[in-house]
Design a protein around this motif. Sequence first.
Motif, PDB file in Angstrom:
ATOM      1  N   GLY A  48       0.782  -1.219   0.000  1.00 28.94           N
ATOM      2  CA  GLY A  48       0.000   0.000   0.000  1.00 28.94           C
ATOM      3  C   GLY A  48       0.816   1.272   0.000  1.00 28.94           C
ATOM      4  N   ALA A  49       2.163   1.145  -0.049  1.00 25.19           N
ATOM      5  CA  ALA A  49       2.993   2.335   0.054  1.00 25.19           C
ATOM      6  C   ALA A  49       3.432   2.869  -1.295  1.00 25.19           C
ATOM      7  N   ASP A  50       3.142   2.139  -2.376  1.00 27.44           N
ATOM      8  CA  ASP A  50       3.577   2.558  -3.697  1.00 27.44           C
ATOM      9  C   ASP A  50       2.936   3.899  -4.046  1.00 27.44           C
ATOM     10  N   PRO A  51       3.759   4.946  -4.293  1.00 26.34           N
ATOM     11  CA  PRO A  51       3.179   6.261  -4.583  1.00 26.34           C
ATOM     12  C   PRO A  51       2.675   6.401  -6.013  1.00 26.34           C
ATOM     13  N   GLY A  52       2.859   5.370  -6.838  1.00 24.47           N
ATOM     14  CA  GLY A  52       2.370   5.422  -8.208  1.00 24.47           C
ATOM     15  C   GLY A  52       3.245   6.272  -9.111  1.00 24.47           C
ATOM     16  N   THR A  53       2.669   6.718 -10.219  1.00 23.04           N
ATOM     17  CA  THR A  53       3.405   7.510 -11.190  1.00 23.04           C
ATOM     18  C   THR A  53       2.646   8.804 -11.483  1.00 23.04           C
ATOM     19  N   ALA A  54       3.344   9.760 -12.081  1.00 17.33           N
ATOM     20  CA  ALA A  54       2.731  11.053 -12.393  1.00 17.33           C
ATOM     21  C   ALA A  54       3.516  11.727 -13.500  1.00 17.33           C
ATOM     22  N   VAL A  55       2.861  12.672 -14.149  1.00 16.63           N
ATOM     23  CA  VAL A  55       3.524  13.509 -15.150  1.00 16.63           C
ATOM     24  C   VAL A  55       4.078  14.737 -14.436  1.00 16.63           C
ATOM     25  N   PHE A  56       5.367  14.980 -14.616  1.00 14.64           N
ATOM     26  CA  PHE A  56       6.018  16.138 -14.016  1.00 14.64           C
ATOM     27  C   PHE A  56       6.149  17.252 -15.048  1.00 14.64           C
ATOM     28  N   GLU A  57       6.781  18.349 -14.641  1.00 19.18           N
ATOM     29  CA  GLU A  57       6.903  19.514 -15.529  1.00 19.18           C
ATOM     30  C   GLU A  57       7.717  19.168 -16.785  1.00 19.18           C
ATOM     31  N   TRP A  58       7.285  19.737 -17.890  1.00 21.32           N
ATOM     32  CA  TRP A  58       8.044  19.612 -19.127  1.00 21.32           C
ATOM     33  C   TRP A  58       9.097  20.706 -19.245  1.00 21.32           C
ATOM     34  N   SER A  59       8.878  21.800 -18.561  1.00 14.56           N
ATOM     35  CA  SER A  59       9.856  22.901 -18.574  1.00 14.56           C
ATOM     36  C   SER A  59      10.186  23.284 -17.130  1.00 14.56           C
ATOM     37  N   PRO A  60      10.903  22.416 -16.416  1.00 15.92           N
ATOM     38  CA  PRO A  60      11.186  22.704 -15.006  1.00 15.92           C
ATOM     39  C   PRO A  60      12.143  23.871 -14.852  1.00 15.92           C
ATOM     40  N   CYS A  61      12.019  24.569 -13.740  1.00 13.25           N
ATOM     41  CA  CYS A  61      12.949  25.646 -13.392  1.00 13.25           C
ATOM     42  C   CYS A  61      14.062  25.013 -12.556  1.00 13.25           C
ATOM     43  N   LEU A  62      15.245  24.929 -13.141  1.00 14.60           N
ATOM     44  CA  LEU A  62      16.375  24.262 -12.511  1.00 14.60           C
ATOM     45  C   LEU A  62      17.509  25.248 -12.296  1.00 14.60           C
ATOM     46  N   ALA A  63      18.218  25.075 -11.203  1.00 14.95           N
ATOM     47  CA  ALA A  63      19.338  25.966 -10.900  1.00 14.95           C
ATOM     48  C   ALA A  63      20.479  25.152 -10.306  1.00 14.95           C
ATOM     49  N   VAL A  64      21.683  25.568 -10.601  1.00 13.08           N
ATOM     50  CA  VAL A  64      22.885  24.938 -10.049  1.00 13.08           C
ATOM     51  C   VAL A  64      23.492  25.889  -9.033  1.00 13.08           C
ATOM     52  N   LEU A  65      23.663  25.417  -7.811  1.00 13.88           N
ATOM     53  CA  LEU A  65      24.347  26.192  -6.783  1.00 13.88           C
ATOM     54  C   LEU A  65      25.817  25.787  -6.790  1.00 13.88           C
ATOM     55  N   GLY A  66      26.708  26.777  -6.898  1.00 14.27           N
ATOM     56  CA  GLY A  66      28.122  26.467  -6.959  1.00 14.27           C
ATOM     57  C   GLY A  66      28.963  27.399  -6.119  1.00 14.27           C
ATOM     58  N   THR A  67      30.241  27.041  -6.011  1.00 14.24           N
ATOM     59  CA  THR A  67      31.218  27.831  -5.274  1.00 14.24           C
ATOM     60  C   THR A  67      32.470  27.991  -6.132  1.00 14.24           C
ATOM     61  N   ARG A  68      33.310  28.963  -5.755  1.00 10.89           N
ATOM     62  CA  ARG A  68      34.535  29.217  -6.511  1.00 10.89           C
ATOM     63  C   ARG A  68      35.623  28.195  -6.220  1.00 10.89           C
ATOM     64  N   ARG A  69      35.594  27.635  -5.028  1.00  7.42           N
ATOM     65  CA  ARG A  69      36.580  26.626  -4.655  1.00  7.42           C
ATOM     66  C   ARG A  69      35.867  25.376  -4.178  1.00  7.42           C
ATOM     67  N   ASP A  70      36.659  24.326  -3.902  1.00  5.32           N
ATOM     68  CA  ASP A  70      36.040  23.033  -3.625  1.00  5.32           C
ATOM     69  C   ASP A  70      36.717  22.320  -2.462  1.00  5.32           C
TER      70      ASP A  70
END
Length: 335
Positions: A234-256
């Motif tokens: 009973g825990a299966d969350p099933g499936t769904a259609v997600f965004e076709w044009s998601p708003c995505l961002a990369v968080l970065g730093t100058r050093r590592d």
Amino acid sequence: MSAASVPGPEAVSSWVADAVLAPSMHNAQPWLFRYDRIQGVLTLLLDASRTMPRTDPAARGLHVGCGAALFNLRVAAAAAGWEARVSVRPAGFAPELLAAVTFAPATGDAAGDGLAELHPAIARRHTSRAPFSERPVPGELLDRLRQAALAEGGALDVADDWRGHTLTDLAWDAEQEEKLSPEALEEIAHWTSERARDAPEGIPAYARGPRRHGGRALVREFPGAEAAGGAGEGADPGTAVFEWSPCLAVLGTRRDEPADWVRAGQAMERVLLRATLDGLSTSLNSQALEHPDLRWLLRDPLSGAAYPQMLIRLGYGPEAPATPRRPVSEVLVVD
């Protein structure tokens, strides 16, 4: 040092309670705190029992999570009228000591850093693994999020449509590599199997969200959990259609370096809390970052941030459920 010049254990405990609401890789909650009530020094340490040798061998991801907890702590202290003064990875100390924090009554300058206003978002912020609407995120909100990252020494690069396709393809490549690694699947299952339902850590089935059968959003499906039989009846969350044009961002730093990973976590959490106050839903994805060959490809060559630290999905979606947390008594020692 007089008792009046340092916060009491009760205050610090309440701030740590807010700190531990931060996100962390697989909700492992890799932080420990120790408070010296006489000196008024709170230290943040990496909990080595929560490392992930296969998927996070350098503990970069866990450092990011600890940085997010550190930022929540700063916000909670500011809301209570205190300024948290942070030294990240002080020289001469053991590598597991990530930060030392002292406190002082907030002055006018400290009150102007915008931390206290973020406090209501700490309890409201939850990682959403549900579909978001196709409603675009306004440019002025994205500008505020860029400024939030910049305030903590990070950079937030919002992907255009072409770059967004590249990011989703890299996440898909990482997912395929993951499915071919029994060690990675076992490690993921440790944090996402159904035994986590009543545990104070990990990602229980109710918080994983549906599997994607359409759209291009970055959605981690945790294949190790299914392989371990973790979905449960009973825990299966099933499936769904997600965004076709998601708003995505990369968080970065100058050093590592490790100190940069902690700072990246603070920048990430400031972005997430600001987004929450602005009515946005958020989710995090580190899948491609767990593969050195793919991590470098996440970088925008036009960005000033040379090292990607986290992928963030932004948008408008349903309220997400909270995931469990370890009690403060388990993560805080008061001397």
